[in-house]
Write an enzyme that holds these catalytic residues in place. Structure first.
Site, short mmCIF file in Angstrom:
data_model
loop_
_atom_site.label_atom_id
_atom_site.label_comp_id
_atom_site.label_asym_id
_atom_site.label_seq_id
_atom_site.Cartn_x
_atom_site.Cartn_y
_atom_site.Cartn_z
N GLN A 1 16.20 70.98 33.31
CA GLN A 1 16.29 69.63 33.86
C GLN A 1 17.00 69.65 35.21
OE1 GLN A 1 15.11 66.70 33.30
NE2 GLN A 1 16.39 65.57 34.74
N GLU A 2 18.03 70.49 35.32
CA GLU A 2 18.80 70.55 36.56
C GLU A 2 18.03 71.22 37.70
OE1 GLU A 2 21.58 69.35 37.46
OE2 GLU A 2 22.59 68.72 35.63
N SER A 3 17.41 72.36 37.41
CA SER A 3 16.88 73.19 38.50
C SER A 3 15.46 73.70 38.28
CB SER A 3 17.78 74.41 38.68
OG SER A 3 17.73 75.24 37.52
N TYR B 1 18.04 61.46 32.33
CA TYR B 1 18.50 62.85 32.28
C TYR B 1 18.65 63.32 30.84
CZ TYR B 1 21.82 66.75 33.08
OH TYR B 1 22.48 67.96 33.09
#
Length: 492
Positions: free
Chosen positions: A312-314, A439
């Site tokens: 999800q972040e990168s 998120y």
């Protein structure tokens, strides 16, 4: 979505004083045959039939799981008795056990239908679903029943079979097969494999399975929305239904029902075909580069959750960078990295190690009274937007009459932190709270998909291991036979 109308019974239904409860629903006469609930209390056991399935009942890593299982386990606790589950593979086996009173009730995510109403009684409705005609992505998209051109199969004795029978009156050319050999999930897999052109699936089950099989497409909806309820014998008295009404009223009013729905369905309400396909592809091609580090540094976390966070972040891009300056696989800020002793945020190993430490730190900050999985969801939101803003949303939740310790309540208030009339009253002010809720939902979807993919992988490895063992055994038996033949020949 819960649809129960709460009818308060003013404490009349108690574990000790059920004998004279609810005179409007059943007569209370001394020295008569015990009613259904009294029998259950006397035996100390609630006997519940269900069917195996991802949304009903299955054995997970931590024991029995499933939305229906947790729901009925709560009902057994409410009555103060032990729960005894009887899982079945098909409805034709399950229904006779209820009719013969070998079961007290059936909790199996079953729709209230006219045909079932002829043979059973229903408890209060607690969900709504719709029935979807499903086909494989890339095949001809039928827009109506008259455009169906191929094989259609559904589970025997299901609400799907019943609604097709209703549709056949208006569409006499509609034909299908009913089976007890495959359940709903297996029929969907047959559609994926090209063994079947169409099947029908409940919307709640389909929303879960499409996270793992994004090629499943919805052609159209059959009929109106249906209500889901527990089934009881037609000859049972009103006492058990009365107990159900009170139980469902309690768990609706205190938020337990909503929290349970959020646990199993809250993260799968929205579906994105492209995103799901990209994630599954990344699991196959990119994740193996970093898997060992996710496992090594996950600590008390499930490494798959950590991996889902990182995606999800990168998107597992070790050089990822945002406009705000966060970088690396776990997108750490420079200040956070320095606090954690991380020298290079672009080093995948260090980034994973730092991200794991930080999310564990956030979990440890959360009040101990907050239970899992809510503790984890709060920590994920804090990882994205900061614990201060999460705390502001929790305070706002309490002010508005919600439960500040339930993620399902707080996630409704986080987006309000973008509105001036709300954030001007908070300690930490404006925040993009809607991004934090998205998120968490995305991570939960990735996590769910990754757990299933890992289960498939482990099953394949186990099958390969068993095959190799059989081959080794056959080879040894062959060698032993050849050796014995040689010895016999030498002796001759």
């Amino acid at each position: 979505m819960a649809i129960i109308k709460y009818i308060p019974l003013q404490g009349l239904i108690s574990k000790a004083l059920f004998i004279c409860a609810l005179p409007l629903l059943f007569s209370c006469q001394p020295k008569t045959e015990p009613n259904a609930v009294q029998k259950i209390l006397q035996q100390g056991v609630l006997k519940v039939g269900t069917r195996y399935g991802q949304t009903t009942y299955y054995h997970g890593a931590e024991g029995p799981q499933g939305f229906e299982y947790e729901l009925v386990a709560g009902f057994a606790d409410y009555l103060g008795v032990q729960l005894e589950i009887f899982p079945y593979y098909n409805l034709d086996e399950l229904f006779p056990k209820l009719q013969s009173r070998h079961l007290d009730l059936v909790a199996a995510s079953l729709a209230i239908t006219p045909k079932r109403a002829e043979h059973f009684r229903f408890g209060p409705a607690y969900q709504q679903i719709s029935q979807k005609l499903v086909f494989k992505q890339g095949q001809q998209w039928p827009k109506t029943i008259d455009e169906l051109d191929g094989s259609l199969s559904v589970v025997a004795s299901s609400s799907h079979a019943e609604i097709l029978q209703q549709q056949q009156t208006e569409h006499p050319d509609l034909h299908w097969q009913e089976t007890n050999e495959s359940d709903e999930a297996e029929l969907l897999e047959q559609v994926l494999d090209g063994e079947l052109d169409y099947t029908v699936a409940d919307s709640n089950i389909l929303s879960v399975i499409r996270r793992r099989h994004p090629e499943l497409s919805i052609a159209f909806t059959l009929g109106e929305e249906q209500q889901i309820a527990w089934l009881l014998s037609q000859n049972i008295d009103d006492s058990l239904i009365a107990a159900m009404i009170d139980y469902f009223g309690q768990i609706q009013s205190d938020g337990r029902l909503t929290a349970l729905e959020d646990k199993y369905y809250g993260h799968v309400q929205q579906f994105n075909y492209v995103d799901t396909r990209m994630f599954i592809s990344a699991v196959e091609k990119t994740l193996p580069q970093y898997r060992d580090w996710f496992e090594q540094y996950s600590g008390n976390l499930d490494w798959r959750l950590l991996a889902a966070m990182s995606y999800q972040e990168s998107h597992w891009n070790k050089r990822a960078r945002s406009a705000t300056g966060v970088r690396g696989l776990m997108m750490l800020t420079l200040a956070t990295a320095q606090d954690l002793g991380i020298k290079s945020r672009l080093d995948p190993k260090q980034s994973i190690q730092g991200g794991a430490k930080y999310v564990q730190h956030l979990i440890d900050r959360i009040p101990q009274r907050i239970q899992e999985p809510d503790r984890t969801w709060f920590a994920l939101a804090a990882y994205n937007v900061g614990w201060g803003h999460v705390e502001d949303a929790r305070i706002l939740t309490e002010k508005q009459g919600g439960n500040q310790d339930l993620w399902v309540d707080v996630k409704q208030r986080l987006p309000l932190l973008r509105q001036k009339k709300y954030y001007k009253t908070t300690k930490y002010g404006y925040a993009r709270g809607n991004e934090a809720t998205d998120y968490v939902a995305n991570i939960r979807r990735y996590y769910d998909t990754l757990m299933w993919l890992e289960e498939q992988r482990m099953a394949e490895l186990e099958a390969e291991k068993e095959l190799q063992q059989r081959q080794n055994l056959e080879q040894k038996q062959l060698q032993d036979t050849q050796s014995a033949d040689l010895q016999e020949a030498t002796a001759d």
